[in-house]
Each structure stands twice: as C-alpha cells, then as structure tokens.
Scaffold this active site. Structure first.
Site, short mmCIF file in Angstrom:
data_model
loop_
_atom_site.label_atom_id
_atom_site.label_comp_id
_atom_site.label_asym_id
_atom_site.label_seq_id
_atom_site.Cartn_x
_atom_site.Cartn_y
_atom_site.Cartn_z
N HIS A 1 0.56 -1.00 -0.12
CA HIS A 1 0.33 -0.01 -0.27
C HIS A 1 0.96 1.10 -0.04
O HIS A 1 0.68 2.12 -0.92
CB HIS A 1 -1.59 0.05 1.22
N GLU B 1 -1.46 -4.23 -8.73
CA GLU B 1 -1.20 -5.37 -9.65
C GLU B 1 -1.31 -6.52 -9.31
O GLU B 1 -1.82 -7.43 -10.35
CB GLU B 1 -0.55 -5.36 -10.68
#
Length: 295
Positions: free
Chosen positions: A39, A150
């Site tokens: 993150h 991703e």
C-alpha cells in the site's frame, strides 16, 4: 496529514486546496486498511506524480460474498494511521459504513466477459460491490489519477471498464506487486497466517516462477496442470500437517493463464501478445491471490 471521518469534511478540505491551486493534481489510493509496504508503495508513487494524495481506509462490506471473510478481515486503524503519516500522506478518509452508504445500495454493475472468469464465478457480486465503492470514492475525491496494485490483476481490468462505462477522465495507474524477501506477495490477509503457514506460503510464488520457466518448452495446459498438481501435492519440509482438516497444505481454487487485456484463458502461447497467470490458493483458511507475467 489530515484525517477525516465524513465525506463533507474531506470535500471541504479538497475544495479549499483546489481554490488555492486551480491546477491541483489529486491522486487517490483506495484501501481496505491493514496496510503494508505494498500500500505504501502506491502512496509513494502517487506522491511523486500528484500535488495532493488522498487515501481511503474502508472495509467495504458489499464486496464480500462471504460474511465470515468480512468478519475476519483485519482492522488496524491506529497502526494504519502511523504508516500513512510515515509516508507523508496528505488526506485520509476513514468513514463508517453509514457514512459511505447512507441509503441502501441499489447500483449494480456488469462487466461482461472479464467478470465471468477467475474471481467472478468464485465471488458472485464481488466486482459490482468493488465498482460501487470505487465510483463513490471517485465522486467524493474527483481525482485525476487513481492507484491500484497489480496483485489484484482482474480488479484493475474491472476498474478500467468502470471508467469506460461512467466516462470519467481519471487515469488508472497500475503498480507492481511488492513482495516479501522470500517472495510472498504482500497482502493484508497475510497477517492471518499462522507462523507455520507463513513459512510455506512463499511456495506459491516459487511455483509460479517455475511455471514461467516451463512455458518455454511446455504447452499452456501442461504448465497449468503442473502448477495445480505441484501445489496440491506439496509437503512441508518436516512433514508437519498444517491443515488437519484436509491433510493438504495448499488448496488451489484456480490457476488461469490468460490474455492480459481480455482476461480470457488462452490455449496456445502465441494467442496473445501479453500473457499472465492468475492464481488463488487457500492456505489454512486464508485465501491468497497472486499473479505472474509470462510475457
């Protein structure tokens, strides 16, 4: 770092910032909390490319088709705020469910073929729930750019499709997977792994890397079957039974080798210019997702 619990307070702050700079570029990083270095890498990328970065921390109930999974999803708001401050996040929105959904949710989104594979059949309604919350965040923040990891490769395709449907001029920025030193893809769910399960979890990525090597000489179907069989047959080095219910350590839900644009399974390597492998594996009751690029 400014933290907001209401939509109005955040929008007022954004309005003030935009009044001071009419060319302000705003980046959005939607999260469900339980933050990790993956993150933070999204936020750091956004900080480089935008004038102001907004991070949302919200466990979105309508994207969970499994209520037990929702109940067990890790919630670490205090630690999350410390991590967000450490990377100089500008604005953080931490709303309640009632704040995000003051009225019953009626919107339903459909995504055609890209939701009919992989995660779609396993999690009915999941992607519509994702689309609802992401659109609401887009409406609240009105960013120029939005950042997604991703690891959730199919989700990125869904958000791209959503942007086409709603015709918002927002640039979606896919960001590479961040992995632990032993290869395990960073995920909020990793903190639910027992020490023994965490020790063997990197086998998933090691198997994917071997699958890429095998693709040079083996067919798509051979690589796919080998990957699934290898994980199903895996034994811990000392013979420890990690999952006494099944006596199987890894329980793969699916492994698909797909066109990286359409997300449809391929049968021959030359069918698509871009090819990725997407996998979901259960490990001691924890659902782990990963992906790898073949070409």
């Amino acid at each position: 770092m400014q933290t907001f619990n209401t939509v109005k307070a955040l929008q007022d702050a954004l309005s003030s910032a935009r009044n001071n700079n009419s060319n302000l570029t705003v980046g959005l990083v939607p999260t469900m909390g339980a933050l990790h270095e993956g993150h933070l890498s999204l936020i750091q990328r956004a900080k480089k490319e935008c004038d102001l970065v907004v991070v949302s921390v919200f466990v979105n109930p309508i994207q969970f088709n499994n209520q037990e999974d929702l109940a067990k999803y890790p919630r670490t708001v205090e630690a999350d705020c410390e991590k967000l401050a450490s990377v100089d996040t500008d604005f953080v929105l931490i709303p309640s469910v009632e704040e995000m959904y003051p009225e019953p949710v009626k919107e339903v989104y459909h995504f055609g073929q890209i939701e009919e594979v992989m995660e779609g059949p396993q999690r009915p309604g999941h992607f519509s729930g994702v689309a609802v919350v992401v659109r609401r965040l887009f409406d609240i923040v009105q960013p120029q750019k939005a950042y997604f990891g991703e690891k959730d490769f199919q989700q990125i395709a869904i958000i791209k499709n959503l942007l086409e449907q709603i015709k918002y001029p927002i640039e979606l920025v896919p960001c590479p997977i961040v992995r632990a030193d032993d290869g395990l893809a960073l995920s909020s769910r990793n903190m639910r792994l027992s020490p023994a399960a965490r020790q063997v979890a990197p086998t998933i990525y090691a198997t994917l890397k071997k699958a890429v090597e095998m693709s040079q000489t083996k067919s798509v179907e051979e690589v796919k079957q080998w990957t699934l069989d290898t994980l199903k047959a895996f034994q811990a080095p000392d013979g420890t039974i990690i999952n006494p219910e099944t006596y199987r350590i890894f329980d793969p839900e699916y492994f698909e080798i797909v066109n990286d644009t359409t997300l449809q399974p391929i049968k021959e390597w030359n069918e698509a210019q871009g090819v990725v492998g997407c996998i979901t594996v259960w490990l001691t009751g924890v659902r782990l997702i990963d992906m790898i690029r073949f070409r």
